[in-house]
Motif scaffolding. Structure first.
Motif, PDB file in Angstrom:
ATOM      1  N   ALA A  81       0.844  -1.199   0.000  1.00  0.00           N
ATOM      2  CA  ALA A  81       0.000   0.000   0.000  1.00  0.00           C
ATOM      3  C   ALA A  81       0.880   1.250   0.000  1.00  0.00           C
ATOM      4  O   ALA A  81       0.586   2.238  -0.688  1.00  0.00           O
ATOM      5  N   GLN A 110      -7.530  -4.374  -2.132  1.00  0.00           N
ATOM      6  CA  GLN A 110      -6.877  -3.256  -1.455  1.00  0.00           C
ATOM      7  C   GLN A 110      -6.319  -2.268  -2.478  1.00  0.00           C
ATOM      8  O   GLN A 110      -6.504  -1.048  -2.346  1.00  0.00           O
ATOM      9  N   SER A 113      -9.048  -0.269  -4.107  1.00  0.00           N
ATOM     10  CA  SER A 113      -9.673   0.702  -3.193  1.00  0.00           C
ATOM     11  C   SER A 113      -8.777   1.912  -2.963  1.00  0.00           C
ATOM     12  O   SER A 113      -9.278   3.015  -2.699  1.00  0.00           O
TER      13      SER A 113
END
Length: 427
Positions: A81, A110, A113
């Protein structure tokens, strides 16, 4: 379903086309026509929320792709991330999630998003990893498993997908007779080659290409025709296997375009500079001028730890010769997985290569930016220099250390540009 390309052919201007036209400072009709004819793609899954759309293809600025993803040896979703955020901050136009860790579905969700740019994948990675978990080996993978993964990833919202459809038995036979040094260096290509030889069956992605297109069309996913047989060293560049694969890529490109699926074509890897122009000309000719997505280009084999520099050199040249999309290389190429700082460095060096290539191609926006920098330097205007810079941080640091009465921290009061400007009365 009316995909982006079918809308373009029907004369419909979409919000994606308008956004790309505004970003490129071009007439939207130029974008619509390029999408309609297959020379431009705008990756955007129908299930994705709005994000920063990017156009890839003829007449547009060269775009830059980054890579992230977990692995069995480094399975840290929080780190990925952070890498995603770093890649976006450094200016990537898209990224691919190449995860092979424990929770590939979770990692993909993830990424989707968090992302503010287009997101892609190489779907065969997940199909192969799940086959190992279910059946003990990639070669035991079921054909239906492959198509189920494509459907799953498309439904989740991926905007583009690298799929190795242009690998078939004829290409493998050709490779065995060309004296290739590195055989198959593509991970996805290796998965499929092993499966095909073990089962003595044709590649399902090639044999059932129409089924692939049906899934992608349903979600308006852009097909990236994977380069399964790309050269893994300079000695293999433009050998018979690569050329055979390029011919098949061309055939499949036309079928995808006819079906109303946006398509771009992946290209090599390791290419000596004297092969770059020929590679581009052949690929564009065979593939009906579809956008060309470069995995590199590495201009030498002997720079581990510095392959981002070799890749920037090769990328600038192949971009100038007509490539549309550059996948970054980081200092970790051929060494291991990239760190967060490697990701930043990879995006920066590849964006530099893309900009240099845009200059060579005569892109008006790129030329205007360089011209503004030159004028700002003559005017000793540090604020304008910072604004024009691709990466302004070094200039900001220099401005802080300067004594405040000069626009250049290097030569101070003896600046040649300042002396000349005063002499000619243009200071």
């Amino acid at each position: 379903m009316m995909t982006q390309v079918l809308k373009a052919r029907a004369g419909i201007i979409t919000e994606e086309m308008e956004a790309v036209a505004a970003d490129e400072n071009l007439d939207v009709e130029f974008i619509r026509l390029g999408v309609a004819e297959g020379r431009i793609v705008i990756p955007r899954n129908k299930n994705r929320k709005e994000f920063k759309y990017c156009g890839i293809g003829e007449g547009l600025r060269i775009k830059v792709n980054a890579l992230i993803g977990t692995s069995s040896s480094l399975d840290d979703m929080e780190m990925e991330a952070r890498k995603l955020a770093i890649a976006e901050e450094a200016g990537c136009d898209s990224f691919m999630d190449l995860s092979t860790g424990k929770d590939i579905d979770g990692m993909r969700k993830q990424s989707l998003s968090l992302a503010h740019v287009a997101v892609g994948s190489t779907m065969i990675y997940q199909a192969g990893i799940e086959a190992i978990e279910k059946y003990g080996s990639v070669v035991n993978m079921r054909e239906e498993d492959i198509f189920e993964v494509i459907e799953r990833q498309a439904a989740d919202g991926l905007d583009f997908m690298a799929i190795h459809c242009a690998l078939n038995m004829d290409v493998i036979k050709r490779m065995r007779t060309t004296g290739r040094v590195t055989d198959v260096v593509s991970r996805g290509g290796a998965f499929l080659t092993g499966w095909m030889l073990h089962n003595q069956k044709e590649n399902p992605l090639y044999e059932k290409f129409d089924r692939v297109l049906e899934i992608l069309k349903a979600y308006d996913v852009t097909l990236s025709l994977g380069d399964a047989i790309r050269p893994g060293c300079l000695a293999d560049s433009l050998d018979g296997a690569q050329l055979q694969g390029m011919i098949i890529q061309g055939e499949l490109t036309r079928r995808a375009q006819e079906a109303g699926v946006q398509v771009m074509v992946e290209g090599p890897g390791h290419v000596p500079l004297n092969h770059v122009d020929a590679t581009m000309r052949v690929q564009k000719r065979l593939c009906n001028n579809a956008p060309y997505y470069i995995l590199g280009t590495l201009a030498t084999d002997v720079t581990p730890g510095y392959d981002h520099i070799s890749g920037a050199i090769g990328g600038a040249l192949i971009g100038a010769c007509g490539a549309d999309f550059l996948c970054y290389l980081t200092p970790a190429e051929h060494l291991g997985l990239p760190t967060e700082e490697d990701v930043r460095t990879g995006v920066i060096t590849t964006r530099m290569a893309a900009h240099i290539a845009d200059i060579a191609k005569g892109n008006k926006q790129a030329w205007a930016r360089d011209l503004e920098m030159a004028k700002a330097r003559v005017a000793l205007n540090m604020d304008r220099q910072i604004k024009a810079s691709l990466y302004p941080e070094p200039l900001k640091a220099a401005a802080v250390t300067d004594n405040g009465d000069h626009g250049c921290a290097v030569c101070g009061s003896g600046c040649a540009a300042q002396v000349a400007a005063e002499y000619f009365g243009i200071a």
